[in-house]
Enzyme design. Structure first.
Site, PDB file in Angstrom:
ATOM      1  N   LYS A  14       0.840  -1.206   0.000  1.00 24.06           N
ATOM      2  CA  LYS A  14       0.000   0.000   0.000  1.00 24.06           C
ATOM      3  C   LYS A  14       0.877   1.258   0.000  1.00 24.06           C
ATOM      4  O   LYS A  14       2.100   1.173   0.247  1.00 24.06           O
ATOM      5  CB  LYS A  14      -0.917  -0.046   1.216  1.00 24.06           C
ATOM      6  N   TYR A  54     -12.474  -3.909  -3.472  1.00 23.68           N
ATOM      7  CA  TYR A  54     -12.999  -4.300  -2.156  1.00 23.68           C
ATOM      8  C   TYR A  54     -14.422  -4.849  -2.235  1.00 23.68           C
ATOM      9  O   TYR A  54     -14.851  -5.564  -1.336  1.00 23.68           O
ATOM     10  CB  TYR A  54     -12.871  -3.149  -1.160  1.00 23.68           C
ATOM     11  N   ASN A 156      -1.843  -0.150   7.187  1.00 24.38           N
ATOM     12  CA  ASN A 156      -1.255  -1.431   7.582  1.00 24.38           C
ATOM     13  C   ASN A 156      -0.357  -2.027   6.505  1.00 24.38           C
ATOM     14  O   ASN A 156      -0.150  -3.238   6.461  1.00 24.38           O
ATOM     15  CB  ASN A 156      -2.352  -2.405   8.020  1.00 24.38           C
ATOM     16  N   HIS A 159      -1.984  -5.188   1.357  1.00 21.46           N
ATOM     17  CA  HIS A 159      -3.204  -5.960   1.119  1.00 21.46           C
ATOM     18  C   HIS A 159      -2.784  -7.367   0.741  1.00 21.46           C
ATOM     19  O   HIS A 159      -1.860  -7.546  -0.052  1.00 21.46           O
ATOM     20  CB  HIS A 159      -4.038  -5.379  -0.032  1.00 21.46           C
ATOM     21  N   GLU A 170      -9.469 -11.408  -7.304  1.00 19.67           N
ATOM     22  CA  GLU A 170      -8.628 -10.204  -7.206  1.00 19.67           C
ATOM     23  C   GLU A 170      -7.513 -10.179  -8.246  1.00 19.67           C
ATOM     24  O   GLU A 170      -7.191  -9.115  -8.779  1.00 19.67           O
ATOM     25  CB  GLU A 170      -8.013 -10.117  -5.804  1.00 19.67           C
TER      26      GLU A 170
HETATM   27  P1  ADP Z   1      -7.434  -7.117   5.486  1.00 18.36           P
HETATM   28  O1  ADP Z   1      -6.653  -6.104   4.689  1.00 18.36           O
HETATM   29  O2  ADP Z   1      -6.681  -7.560   6.709  1.00 18.36           O
HETATM   30  O3  ADP Z   1      -7.949  -8.261   4.663  1.00 18.36           O
HETATM   31  P2  ADP Z   1     -10.156  -6.085   5.474  1.00 18.36           P
HETATM   32  O4  ADP Z   1     -10.340  -6.755   4.156  1.00 18.36           O
HETATM   33  O5  ADP Z   1     -11.136  -6.410   6.533  1.00 18.36           O
HETATM   34  O6  ADP Z   1      -8.695  -6.348   6.061  1.00 18.36           O
HETATM   35  O7  ADP Z   1     -10.152  -4.510   5.283  1.00 18.36           O
HETATM   36  C1  ADP Z   1      -9.483  -3.931   4.178  1.00 18.36           C
HETATM   37  C2  ADP Z   1      -8.653  -2.749   4.621  1.00 18.36           C
HETATM   38  O8  ADP Z   1      -9.515  -1.708   5.068  1.00 18.36           O
HETATM   39  C3  ADP Z   1      -7.734  -2.998   5.814  1.00 18.36           C
HETATM   40  O9  ADP Z   1      -6.495  -3.588   5.431  1.00 18.36           O
HETATM   41  C4  ADP Z   1      -7.555  -1.612   6.379  1.00 18.36           C
HETATM   42  O10 ADP Z   1      -6.599  -0.844   5.658  1.00 18.36           O
HETATM   43  C5  ADP Z   1      -8.929  -0.988   6.138  1.00 18.36           C
HETATM   44  N1  ADP Z   1      -9.859  -1.112   7.274  1.00 18.36           N
HETATM   45  C6  ADP Z   1     -10.514  -2.235   7.661  1.00 18.36           C
HETATM   46  N2  ADP Z   1     -11.357  -1.967   8.694  1.00 18.36           N
HETATM   47  C7  ADP Z   1     -11.236  -0.653   8.953  1.00 18.36           C
HETATM   48  C8  ADP Z   1     -11.851   0.238   9.896  1.00 18.36           C
HETATM   49  N3  ADP Z   1     -12.763  -0.178  10.756  1.00 18.36           N
HETATM   50  N4  ADP Z   1     -11.481   1.537   9.890  1.00 18.36           N
HETATM   51  C9  ADP Z   1     -10.564   1.975   9.002  1.00 18.36           C
HETATM   52  N5  ADP Z   1      -9.962   1.200   8.080  1.00 18.36           N
HETATM   53  C10 ADP Z   1     -10.280  -0.099   8.044  1.00 18.36           C
HETATM   54 MG    MG Z   2      -9.387  -8.302   3.176  1.00 20.84          MG
END
Ligand code: ADP
Ligand code: MG
Length: 201
Positions: A14, A54, A156, A159, A170
């Site tokens: 990211k 997403y 974080n 992805h 994806e």
């Molecule tokens: P992951 O990336 O661990 O698969 P998710 O698919 O649940 O997580 O969410 C996608 C991305 O959205 C996360 O990596 C994070 O950057 C962001 N995100 C998820 N939940 C939140 C939240 N409650 N508030 C802000 N950003 C979020």
């Molecule tokens: Mg995810």
């Protein structure tokens, strides 16, 4: 049935991963495990690409909302909303801003259990609670609280596809078939060959 070593997963470094100069560190983690890089590109995504990415999984909104609410409740705190879909709508809007803020690097990694193992090494969504030794746990410190307080997405670094069906949707969203390479790496023999009788001269 295809051999398990042909499993593929999508990884995106990211914008914060690139700004933090962690590209090599991140790629090293997957590479040293034995996974094989089969596609790679740098680009600045559009908002439409991020929204589509997403929403490829129809359950994503419900899951992302429920995960955020559960994280607050685990700490005995009140989530910003009790409605998972309302939480998810906010997250999508914030992700569009985050993920289009600069270049990202999209990659496809291939190997046995690629989806599961990349997730394990990457760590949980929230860096604050991600495991020690994972990339998100070791290299960044963001939290639901901080992200919500500043009305932004959780930063974080990475992805990574969440499941094999998710990866299958994806990968074609980010790469055309011609951009994905098929090749053999010598170390695959040691990882996968059933017969290793040819080592000794
Ligand atoms: P992951 O990336 O661990 O698969 P998710 O698919 O649940 O997580 O969410 C996608 C991305 O959205 C996360 O990596 C994070 O950057 C962001 N995100 C998820 N939940 C939140 C939240 N409650 N508030 C802000 N950003 C979020
Ligand atoms: Mg995810």
């Amino acid at each position: 049935m295809a051999h398990p070593k042909t499993e593929q997963t999508l990884v995106i470094v990211k914008p914060d991963g690139i700004q933090r100069a962690l590209i090599g560190e991140i790629m090293k983690r997957y590479e040293r495990l034995g996974l094989k890089l089969v596609a790679l590109k740098m680009l600045v995504p559009t908002e439409a690409m991020i929204e589509q990415h997403y929403l490829l999984d129809p359950d994503w909104k419900k899951n992302v909302g429920e995960k955020a609410i559960a994280s607050y409740e685990k700490k005995g705190e009140t989530p910003p909303s009790k409605d998972p879909i309302a939480v998810a709508d906010l997250v999508v809007a914030r992700l569009k801003k985050y993920m289009t803020s600069g270049p990202v690097i999209a990659m496809v990694w291939e190997g046995a259990h690629a989806v599961e193992l990349v997730r394990k090494i990457t760590g949980g969504t929230e860096p604050r609670s991600a495991g020690v030794g994972t990339i998100r746990g070791d290299f960044v410190l963001d939290s639901y609280q901080m992200a919500d307080g500043d009305e932004r997405a959780i930063r974080n670094l990475i992805h990574a596809s969440g499941s094999v069906p998710e990866a299958r949707k994806e990968i074609p969203h980010w790469f055309s078939p011609a951009e994905i390479t098929s090749y053999r790496a010598p170390h695959e023999a040691t990882l996968y060959d059933a017969d290793i009788s040819s080592i000794l001269a």
